[in-house]
Scaffold this active site. Structure first.
Site, mmCIF file in Angstrom:
data_model
loop_
_atom_site.group_PDB
_atom_site.id
_atom_site.type_symbol
_atom_site.label_atom_id
_atom_site.label_comp_id
_atom_site.label_asym_id
_atom_site.label_seq_id
_atom_site.Cartn_x
_atom_site.Cartn_y
_atom_site.Cartn_z
ATOM 1 C CG ASP A 1 -1.941 1.047 1.258
ATOM 2 O OD1 ASP A 1 -2.136 1.704 0.224
ATOM 3 O OD2 ASP A 1 -2.567 1.248 2.313
ATOM 4 C CE LYS B 1 -1.602 3.631 -1.938
ATOM 5 N NZ LYS B 1 -1.679 4.547 -0.788
#
Length: 169
Positions: free
Chosen positions: A97, A137
């Site tokens: 992420d 992400k």
């Protein structure tokens, strides 16, 4: 991070995990680009006391019971050695992420974030067990589909999901 932001982040992480079953009890989890620690906190809860969580980031991280942090860059592939040394075996899940320090120029920020994801995937290749899970992400932009296609060569199943936008009051 405010308590409201932290609660919202935990809810988002749990929702993603419930949908895709990324982390389970006893899992060994690697959180690349872990600051400020939302996914690491959720991973510790989901993996439980039989699991292990290791996070990597260049930014300082507060101690989190049940997690081990390596202060280093995902662009340094030797981080994989430190991760494997701590875990003692390969990971069941890798969370990425990661975001660059944004410049405000979308095309530059997108390109840097994709570059960081490629660096994370090199570490993932070394630390993730066969048939393990990964979450990346990716800023939507010019290189998003190329990166997705790159991941499709590594996994039997790749799913994409757009983040829900917050409505301004």
């Amino acid at each position: 991070m405010s308590k409201d932001s932290e609660a919202g982040l935990h809810t988002s992480c749990l929702r993603l995990n419930n949908s895709y079953r990324i982390i389970g009890p006893g899992f060994y989890v690697v959180d690349l680009g872990c600051a400020p620690g939302g996914w690491s906190q959720v991973a510790v809860k989901l993996a439980g006391n039989k699991g292990k969580v290791v996070g990597v980031d260049m930014d300082y991280m507060e101690e989190l019971p049940g997690a081990y942090f390596i202060r280093g860059s995902v662009e340094d592939e030797s981080v994989a050695d430190e991760v494997l040394e701590y875990l003692g075996s390969k990971a069941n899940a890798v969370i990425c992420d990661i975001a660059p320090h944004v410049s405000g120029h979308w095309s530059v920020d997108h390109a840097k974030q994709i570059s960081l994801n490629y660096s994370c995937s090199k570490i993932m290749d070394r630390v993730l067990t066969h048939k393990g899970n990964a979450l990346f992400k990716v800023f939507d932009g010019e290189y998003s589909l190329e990166f997705r296609d790159y991941l499709k060569k590594k996994f039997a199943k790749v799913q994409t999901q757009k983040a829900k936008r917050k409505q301004k009051a």
